[in-house]
Design a protein around this motif. Structure first.
Motif, short mmCIF file in Angstrom:
data_model
loop_
_atom_site.label_atom_id
_atom_site.label_comp_id
_atom_site.label_asym_id
_atom_site.label_seq_id
_atom_site.Cartn_x
_atom_site.Cartn_y
_atom_site.Cartn_z
N ILE A 165 0.82 -1.21 0.00
CA ILE A 165 0.00 0.00 0.00
C ILE A 165 0.86 1.27 0.00
O ILE A 165 0.59 2.18 -0.78
N PRO A 166 1.91 1.35 0.82
CA PRO A 166 2.74 2.57 0.76
C PRO A 166 3.37 2.82 -0.61
O PRO A 166 3.53 3.97 -1.01
N PHE A 198 -1.77 9.19 6.93
CA PHE A 198 -0.42 9.61 7.29
C PHE A 198 0.59 9.27 6.20
O PHE A 198 1.54 10.01 5.97
N ASN A 199 0.37 8.16 5.50
CA ASN A 199 1.24 7.84 4.36
C ASN A 199 0.99 8.80 3.20
O ASN A 199 1.92 9.17 2.49
N CYS A 200 -0.25 9.21 3.01
CA CYS A 200 -0.54 10.19 1.97
C CYS A 200 0.19 11.50 2.25
O CYS A 200 0.73 12.12 1.33
N ILE A 201 0.21 11.89 3.50
CA ILE A 201 0.92 13.12 3.87
C ILE A 201 2.42 12.94 3.66
O ILE A 201 3.08 13.78 3.05
N GLN A 202 2.95 11.84 4.15
CA GLN A 202 4.39 11.58 4.05
C GLN A 202 4.86 11.61 2.59
O GLN A 202 5.92 12.14 2.29
N ASP A 237 -1.66 13.58 -2.96
CA ASP A 237 -2.95 14.25 -2.81
C ASP A 237 -4.09 13.50 -3.49
O ASP A 237 -5.23 13.53 -3.02
N LYS A 238 -3.83 12.77 -4.56
CA LYS A 238 -4.91 12.01 -5.22
C LYS A 238 -5.38 10.86 -4.32
O LYS A 238 -6.58 10.62 -4.19
N CYS A 239 -4.44 10.18 -3.70
CA CYS A 239 -4.80 9.09 -2.78
C CYS A 239 -5.49 9.64 -1.54
O CYS A 239 -6.44 9.05 -1.04
N ALA A 240 -5.02 10.78 -1.04
CA ALA A 240 -5.66 11.40 0.12
C ALA A 240 -7.10 11.78 -0.20
O ALA A 240 -8.01 11.56 0.61
N VAL A 278 -0.69 17.29 11.07
CA VAL A 278 0.55 16.77 10.50
C VAL A 278 0.76 17.36 9.10
O VAL A 278 1.87 17.78 8.76
N ALA A 279 -0.29 17.39 8.30
CA ALA A 279 -0.18 17.96 6.95
C ALA A 279 0.23 19.43 7.02
O ALA A 279 1.08 19.89 6.26
#
Length: 117
Positions: A20-21, A60-64, A68-71, A95-96
Motif C-alpha cells: 500500500i505505501p 499519514f502515508n498520503c501526507i508523508q 494528494d490524489k490518494c488522500a 501533520v499535513a
C-alpha cells in the motif's frame, strides 16, 4: 500492476503493509482504490495482525508521500476505509499543516477538519 495480483490465493497474497505505501508513494489512486475495494477484508486482516489500523495508516502515508490524489480518494470514501479526521489523538490535518503541505491540508479542511482539535 498486473491484474493477476487480485486473483491470488491467501497464501500467495503480498504483504499489504508494504504494498500500500508503494501505491501511495507513487500517488496511484486508481490502483489503490482497486486494491482496497477488491481485497478490503484481507487488507484489514493483514494490518490487524500487526496491531496497525489501516484508517490511520493511509492518511499519514498520503501526507508523508504528498499523495494528494490518494488522500482525496480516502477522504471521499472511495477506499472503503474511514477515519474521523477530528478524532482526539489522531490529527492528520495538523501533520499535513506542520509538514507544510497545503494541498492535503486544504483537502482536510474541505472535508471538515477542525483546526482546534
Amino acid at each position: 500492476m498486473s491484474q493477476d495480483f487480485y486473483c491470488r490465493t491467501d497464501s500467495e497474497m503480498p504483504d499489504f503493509r508494504s504494498h500500500i505505501p508503494s501505491l501511495i508513494a507513487d500517488d496511484k489512486k486508481h490502483e489503490l482504490v482497486q486494491l482496497l475495494t477488491s481485497q478490503l477484508d484481507k487488507v484489514i486482516g493483514d494490518f490487524n495482525k500487526r496491531a496497525d489500523y489501516l484508517s490511520e495508516f493511509i492518511p499519514f502515508n498520503c501526507i508523508q508521500h504528498r499523495a494528494d490524489k490518494c488522500a482525496e480518494a480516502f477522504l471521499e470514501g472511495e477506499l472503503g476505509v474511514s477515519l474521523d479526521i477530528n478524532d482526539p489523538g489522531i490529527h492528520p490535518f495538523h501533520v499535513a499543516a506542520r509538514e507544510l503541505y497545503p494541498k492535503i491540508t486544504k483537502l482536510f479542511l474541505k472535508f471538515g477538519a477542525r483546526v482546534n482539535v
